[in-house]
Design an enzyme around this catalytic site. Structure first.
Site, PDB file in Angstrom:
ATOM      1  CG  ASP A   1      -4.328  -0.977   2.800  1.00 40.17           C
ATOM      2  OD1 ASP A   1      -3.501  -0.545   2.627  1.00 40.17           O
ATOM      3  OD2 ASP A   1      -5.189  -1.208   1.778  1.00 40.17           O
TER       4      ASP A   1
ATOM      5  CG  ASP B   1      -0.008   1.585  -3.360  1.00 40.99           C
ATOM      6  OD1 ASP B   1       0.709   0.992  -2.682  1.00 40.99           O
ATOM      7  OD2 ASP B   1      -1.331   1.676  -3.475  1.00 40.99           O
TER       8      ASP B   1
ATOM      9  CD1 TRP C   1       0.918  -0.688   1.861  1.00 36.24           C
ATOM     10  CD2 TRP C   1       2.340  -1.875   0.872  1.00 36.24           C
ATOM     11  NE1 TRP C   1       0.739  -0.549   0.675  1.00 36.24           N
ATOM     12  CE2 TRP C   1       1.316  -1.441  -0.173  1.00 36.24           C
ATOM     13  CE3 TRP C   1       3.509  -2.932   0.046  1.00 36.24           C
ATOM     14  CZ2 TRP C   1       1.480  -1.860  -1.373  1.00 36.24           C
ATOM     15  CZ3 TRP C   1       3.219  -3.285  -1.034  1.00 36.24           C
ATOM     16  CH2 TRP C   1       2.304  -2.691  -1.964  1.00 36.24           C
ATOM     17  N   GLY C   2       5.644   0.129   5.197  1.00 35.71           N
ATOM     18  CA  GLY C   2       6.502  -0.138   6.270  1.00 35.71           C
ATOM     19  C   GLY C   2       7.503  -1.057   6.102  1.00 35.71           C
TER      20      GLY C   2
HETATM   21  C1  GAL Z   1      -2.990   0.252  -1.392  1.00 37.39           C
HETATM   22  C2  GAL Z   1      -2.653   1.268  -0.627  1.00 37.39           C
HETATM   23  C3  GAL Z   1      -4.007   1.715  -0.120  1.00 37.39           C
HETATM   24  C4  GAL Z   1      -4.957   2.061  -1.333  1.00 37.39           C
HETATM   25  C5  GAL Z   1      -4.943   0.901  -2.326  1.00 37.39           C
HETATM   26  C6  GAL Z   1      -5.417   1.323  -3.749  1.00 37.39           C
HETATM   27  O1  GAL Z   1      -1.518  -0.293  -1.624  1.00 37.39           O
HETATM   28  O2  GAL Z   1      -2.013   0.779   0.792  1.00 37.39           O
HETATM   29  O3  GAL Z   1      -4.159   3.016   0.720  1.00 37.39           O
HETATM   30  O4  GAL Z   1      -4.277   3.257  -2.086  1.00 37.39           O
HETATM   31  O5  GAL Z   1      -3.691   0.419  -2.455  1.00 37.39           O
HETATM   32  O6  GAL Z   1      -5.395   0.028  -4.741  1.00 37.39           O
END
Ligand code: GAL
Length: 489
Positions: free
Chosen positions: A301, A231, A280-281
């Site tokens: 998301d 992430d 996130w693209g």
């Molecule tokens: C976001 C991610 C989600 C999930 C979340 C966890 O950045 O896009 O899919 O992993 O973090 O905190």
């Protein structure tokens, strides 16, 4: 010189019905979803691309030192944990940053599996993860090809082991550690995925891997981890990108280098790891993602809404030229089983991820799926298209007949598999509609020959034979998708 501001957007609890759920995304460049959080949760700015609903107690700001040195960054203190104060050494500049490609032993076709996040958020434990693994067997998912059981954010303690610096699994959630889960998942013939972050802390405030790539990759390897979702929260300011990087190639950006460091660290381990980039693209990730990982998230998301499904289809379609074996745009986890999508919308959700060859990671409590939903996600013919070992690229839009209306997202797609040519048609309108294509308009079918149509959902040949100049029409239910294989007679 640099200023870092991790500030908390105290989203005043405007009591609207629609508020983002705990740990849900609530902001970020390109985000069109909800921007306020449910009561007592606040929308925390992570970076320009991502804000998330957290229960925040404190926010702290420090200024990193200059680029190329060690910087210290404190991050938000949340109820889920204190993101440990950590050091991130800036080592990666284009000339010296690793250029190791992702493993070619895994990830040729898009991942098929399950991920804990959409089902449980931070409320995870060994029992829930192992239940999903066992349901892969009992519900026929494993037989259909589903393989990965992936643990998302919130699995560790909030601080690393002070001696080894390893991330420590939370013993309350995972009493047998991650290795204990891996052993049991492997015994079922499945693979285990884990989650970390290319920053100082994960989005929910647990230890991030920036500066600890080698330790973490070795730890994951020792535990038997087969898949890593990586992430993009809590990025030190001296790792951010403000301008087009060297040579105009985002592969040379600080952002890409944060990920390249983990690719190299994973490659130094014995166990091949499927590497999923979660940015996130942003940073034009579709242009360089395949040089660093096996898949890359195309957006913020997912939500269980028709608007999410249609918008991510359009986004994915605009970047399909980068998709092939080992290189997959990720439309994010499945929402089948969540929210109030109609069965037709759930069919389109699945068919779109199939035809565009996105990873498909189920995101629900699998025990809640009914037989119609299970039939959708185990459809053999659609999964065979997705997992085809002879054709890498996904389906692409085509014009079904001269002067066909243009919709958003586009409705007509064709793609190849080992078997031949497939056609997928989405009805994007909220009413039933007749959809028509001329055989000669389908790429690759040519202007002569005779054809018949096979319904991939039902697994049956439809009545009728058609000349190349003939048209085929079908009435498609609102928001539904038909999937065809074209028999060449
Ligand atoms: C976001 C991610 C989600 C999930 C979340 C966890 O950045 O896009 O899919 O992993 O973090 O905190």
């Amino acid at each position: 010189m640099y200023s870092l501001s991790l500030f908390v957007l105290l989203a005043v609890a405007s009591r609207t019905l629609a508020q983002s759920q705990p740990f849900g995304q609530c902001g970020g460049q390109g985000w069109t979803g909800l921007t306020t959080c449910t009561d007592s949760w606040v929308c925390v700015f992570q970076n320009a691309y991502y804000s998330q609903c957290l229960q925040v107690a404190v926010s702290t700001t420090t200024a990193p030192t200059s680029t190329g040195t060690t910087s210290t960054i404190k991050t938000t203190t949340s109820s889920t944990g204190t993101a440990s104060t950590t050091s991130a050494t800036v080592t990666g500049f284009p000339a010296s940053a690793p250029t190791t490609p992702p493993s070619n032993l895994v990830g040729k076709t898009p991942a098929l599996g399950w991920n804990s996040w959409n089902a449980y958020g931070c409320n995870i434990n060994e029992a829930k993860v192992l239940a999903a693994a066992s349901q892969f067997g009992s519900l026929g998912l494993q037989a259909a090809g589903y393989q990965y059981i992936n643990i998302d954010d919130c699995w560790p303690l909030t601080t690393r082991n002070s001696t080894t610096k390893q991330i420590v699994p939370d013993p309350t959630k995972f009493p047998n550690g991650i290795s204990g889960v891996a052993t049991q998942v492997h015994a079922l013939g499945l693979k285990l995925g884990i989650y970390s972050d290319a920053g100082s802390a994960t989005c929910a405030g647990f230890p991030g891997s920036l500066g600890f790539e080698s330790i973490d990759a070795a730890t994951f390897n020792a535990w038997g981890v087969d898949y890593l979702k990586y992430d993009n929260c809590n990025i030190p300011a001296n790792w951010s990108d403000s301008a087009l990087p060297q040579n105009g190639d985002w592969y040379n950006s600080n952002s890409a280098i944060r990920y390249r460091q983990m690719t190299a660290a994973l490659a130094a381990q014995a166990r091949p790891v499927q590497f999923s980039l979660c940015l996130w693209g942003n940073y034009e990730v579709w242009d360089w993602g395949a040089r660093v990982g096996h898949s890359w998230r195309l957006s913020g998301d997912s939500t269980p809404t028709w608007s999410y499904i249609t918008s991510i289809i359009s986004t994915a379609v605009s970047h399909i030229s980068n998709d092939t074996f080992g290189a997959h745009g990720d439309m994010d986890m499945m929402e089948i089983g969540n929210g109030n999508l109609t069965i037709q919308e759930q069919r389109t959700h699945f068919a779109a991820w199939i035809m565009l060859k996105s990873p498909i990671l189920l995101g629900t409590d699998l025990s809640l799926l009914n037989s119609t939903q299970l039939a959708i996600i185990t459809n053999k013919e659609l999964l065979a298209f997705h997992q085809d070992l002879t054709v890498g690229p996904p389906a692409a839009p085509f014009t079904p007949f001269a002067s066909a209306p243009v919709t958003s997202p586009l409705e007509y797609y064709s793609g190849k598999s080992a078997k031949g040519t497939h056609v997928f048609i989405i009805n994007t309108s909220a009413t039933a509609a007749t959809k028509t294509f001329t055989f000669s308009a389908v790429p690759g079918l040519g202007t002569s020959g005779t054809f018949s149509v096979h319904d991939m959902w039902a697994g049956v040949d439809l009545a009728g034979t058609y000349a190349a100049s003939a048209s085929f029409s079908v009435t498609v239910a609102p928001h539904d998708t038909v999937a065809y294989f074209i028999n060449v007679l």
